[in-house]
Design an enzyme around this catalytic site. Structure first.
Site, PDB file in Angstrom:
ATOM      1  N   HIS A   1     -28.540  56.931  14.115  1.00  0.00           N
ATOM      2  CA  HIS A   1     -29.737  56.128  13.834  1.00  0.00           C
ATOM      3  C   HIS A   1     -30.930  57.085  13.811  1.00  0.00           C
ATOM      4  CE1 HIS A   1     -32.984  53.262  14.946  1.00  0.00           C
ATOM      5  NE2 HIS A   1     -32.188  52.297  14.517  1.00  0.00           N
TER       6      HIS A   1
ATOM      7  N   ASP B   1     -26.082  57.713  22.807  1.00  0.00           N
ATOM      8  CA  ASP B   1     -26.908  56.598  22.356  1.00  0.00           C
ATOM      9  C   ASP B   1     -26.008  55.367  22.371  1.00  0.00           C
ATOM     10  OD1 ASP B   1     -27.978  54.576  20.850  1.00  0.00           O
ATOM     11  OD2 ASP B   1     -28.535  55.833  19.140  1.00  0.00           O
TER      12      ASP B   1
ATOM     13  N   CYS C   1     -31.954  51.989   9.252  1.00  0.00           N
ATOM     14  CA  CYS C   1     -32.464  53.157   9.998  1.00  0.00           C
ATOM     15  C   CYS C   1     -31.394  54.249  10.094  1.00  0.00           C
ATOM     16  CB  CYS C   1     -32.938  52.782  11.395  1.00  0.00           C
ATOM     17  SG  CYS C   1     -34.380  51.731  11.379  1.00  0.00           S
TER      18      CYS C   1
ATOM     19  N   GLN D   1     -25.474  50.468  20.386  1.00  0.00           N
ATOM     20  CA  GLN D   1     -24.513  49.551  19.766  1.00  0.00           C
ATOM     21  C   GLN D   1     -23.211  49.472  20.543  1.00  0.00           C
ATOM     22  OE1 GLN D   1     -25.168  47.568  17.274  1.00  0.00           O
ATOM     23  NE2 GLN D   1     -27.130  48.439  16.667  1.00  0.00           N
TER      24      GLN D   1
ATOM     25  N   LYS E   1     -30.304  44.362  22.551  1.00  0.00           N
ATOM     26  CA  LYS E   1     -29.000  44.428  21.885  1.00  0.00           C
ATOM     27  C   LYS E   1     -27.879  43.993  22.819  1.00  0.00           C
ATOM     28  CE  LYS E   1     -30.482  48.029  18.685  1.00  0.00           C
ATOM     29  NZ  LYS E   1     -30.674  47.296  17.445  1.00  0.00           N
TER      30      LYS E   1
HETATM   31  C1  LIG Z   1     -27.335  53.213  17.230  1.00  0.00           C
HETATM   32  C2  LIG Z   1     -28.768  52.870  17.515  1.00  0.00           C
HETATM   33  N1  LIG Z   1     -29.533  53.732  18.159  1.00  0.00           N
HETATM   34  C3  LIG Z   1     -30.809  53.471  18.452  1.00  0.00           C
HETATM   35  C4  LIG Z   1     -31.393  52.293  18.067  1.00  0.00           C
HETATM   36  C5  LIG Z   1     -32.822  52.037  18.421  1.00  0.00           C
HETATM   37  O1  LIG Z   1     -32.904  50.974  19.317  1.00  0.00           O
HETATM   38  P1  LIG Z   1     -34.325  50.378  19.724  1.00  0.00           P
HETATM   39  O2  LIG Z   1     -35.027  50.068  18.438  1.00  0.00           O
HETATM   40  O3  LIG Z   1     -33.987  49.162  20.510  1.00  0.00           O
HETATM   41  O4  LIG Z   1     -35.028  51.426  20.509  1.00  0.00           O
HETATM   42  C6  LIG Z   1     -30.637  51.365  17.366  1.00  0.00           C
HETATM   43  C7  LIG Z   1     -31.244  50.117  16.883  1.00  0.00           C
HETATM   44  O5  LIG Z   1     -30.770  49.504  15.960  1.00  0.00           O
HETATM   45  C8  LIG Z   1     -29.286  51.647  17.094  1.00  0.00           C
HETATM   46  O6  LIG Z   1     -28.519  50.781  16.451  1.00  0.00           O
END
Ligand SMILES: Cc1ncc(COP(=O)(O)O)c(C=O)c1O
Length: 416
Positions: free
Chosen positions: A133, A210, A374, A213, A236
């Site tokens: 992401h 990270d 993203c 997900q 999430k």
């Molecule tokens: C794999 C992953 N990393 C990071 C993020 C960023 O999360 P947040 O916008 O809640 O900080 C997302 C959000 O969709 C994501 O799917």
């Protein structure tokens, strides 16, 4: 048989009809059709239990935390710190000092980029994968600019899986950190974390996972994973927006400088200098998102009560059902066909722009996401500007997937 009843029959482990009664938002019509909310990878819905916990806090207990001597401040502090204990237990961290509340995954990664980044030198390397992401790409690019570090990217194959051999080759004497997603939000690929982390640890390289997900889809045990940092977002996993967590191994956290200055993160302040508070407060400057943390704690209670294993099993069935339901749609290509996937189906349909498809599906009550998610490098790899993405949560039903299929059929008739 009703949708809910059919689902209870097809997923005996989880009483989906009962679960859905906890989510008032799901019980509505959009454009004259029952809502089928299939955009869970972007954000989950919240159960009444989470909404009530936040409302209860504001109705009865709100005050600022940590500093007060009065009853409300004690109650607020107890609830906020209680949420930290729940997070610690949920991911099996060794100590509550390892749980830092942040705004979400993005801020958790930026915290490490700032704190650890200040200790990196020009030529040091950070390894990520092609599946990341943007929030696990851009913070490191900023460090490339400010500190001259180098970003190395593990390539992927046509199924959307990382190429492990190439990963091993990228680990070198200057690699300081491996920062990888647990699950790709764009494709649903589950990354082989065990192998990734073992290879890094053999070489004394730090690992950030990270977990945005991953956290709601499979049990997470940071001690078994053996990662140094684990980042995730409340929204999430049925919790509020604007709250998230950075887990960080205590021995490493002790060596990192603060990343933001302000109240709560200090022990003493004078004009000749300041000293820092204990962990984890050293990394939580300013009044925190108290209600958010309490809501996150309630979300953890909720998920634990259902059982993450049951959730994973139900979502596995939904993925199987969804892929079969879309298999014979003319011109539809599923993008991301990894062996290990969570319940995300990314696809494009020949001749229909994903945004147009998303809009037409909304007319049928079906909420999906359309765009680059993203994850522009993933889109670039597959030669598309964006995809349509249906992502399932434990409260989704096979009936909603049927509704998706029928809405896609109608879109095809409209556009062709
Ligand atoms: C794999 C992953 N990393 C990071 C993020 C960023 O999360 P947040 O916008 O809640 O900080 C997302 C959000 O969709 C994501 O799917």
């Amino acid at each position: 048989m009703s949708i809910a009843a059919r689902d209870v029959a097809s997923a005996s482990l989880l009483d989906v009809a009962a679960v859905r009664r906890d989510f008032p938002v799901l019980d509505q019509e959009i454009n004259g059709h029952p809502l089928a909310y299939l955009d869970n990878a972007a954000s989950y819905q919240r159960p009444t239990q989470v909404i009530d916990a936040i409302a209860h806090y504001y109705r009865h207990d709100h005050a600022n935390v940590h500093r007060g001597v009065h009853t409300l401040s004690h109650r607020a502090t107890e609830a906020y710190e209680g949420a930290r204990d729940k997070v610690q237990r949920f991911i099996n961290a060794q100590s509550r000092r390892e749980i830092i509340f942040t705004r979400g995954t993005t801020e958790s990664i930026n915290l490490i980029a700032a704190a650890l980044g200040s200790q990196l030198s020009a030529g040091d390397e950070v390894v990520i994968t092609h599946l990341e992401h943007h929030s696990n790409i851009v913070p490191w690019q900023l460090l490339c600019e400010s500190r001259g570090i180098l970003l190395k990217v593990v390539p992927i194959n046509s199924q959307g899986e990382i190429e492990l051999d190439r990963y091993f080759d990228l680990l070198g004497p200057r690699t300081r950190l491996v920062s990888v997603a647990q699950v790709s939000n764009a494709l649903g690929t589950v990354l082989p974390l065990q192998t990734i982390i073992a290879a890094a640890r053999e070489r004394d390289i730090l690992v950030l996972v990270d977990g945005a997900q991953g956290i709601a889809h499979q049990p997470v045990d940071v001690q078994t994973l053996d990662c140094d940092f684990y980042a995730f977002s409340g929204h999430k996993m049925c919790g509020p927006t604007g709250i998230g967590v950075l887990y960080a191994r205590e021995s490493i956290l002790q060596t990192l400088p603060p990343w933001q200055g302000g109240g709560d993160m200090i022990r003493t302040v004078s004009f000749s200098g300041s000293t820092w508070n204990d962990l984890p407060y050293r990394f939580e400057a300013g009044t925190p998102n108290i209600a958010g943390a309490i809501g996150l704690g309630a979300a953890i209670d909720y998920l634990e009560n259902i059982g993450i294993q049951q959730i994973a099993e139900h979502e596995r069935r939904l993925l199987e059902y969804g892929e079969a339901a879309l298999a014979d749609v003319p011109g539809l290509r599923i993008i991301g066909t990894a062996m290990e996937k969570v319940s995300v189906i990314s696809f494009d349909i020949e001749g229909i722009h994903p945004h147009d498809l998303g809009t037409v599906l909304d007319h049928q009550g079906v909420a999906i996401r359309a765009g680059h998610h993203c994850a522009m490098p993933v889109m670039e790899f597959f030669g598309v500007a964006g995809t349509a993405r249906a992502s399932f949560a434990f409260y989704n039903t096979t009936g909603e997937i049927d509704q998706l299929r029928s809405a896609i059929d109608q879109a095809i008739v409209m556009f062709r």
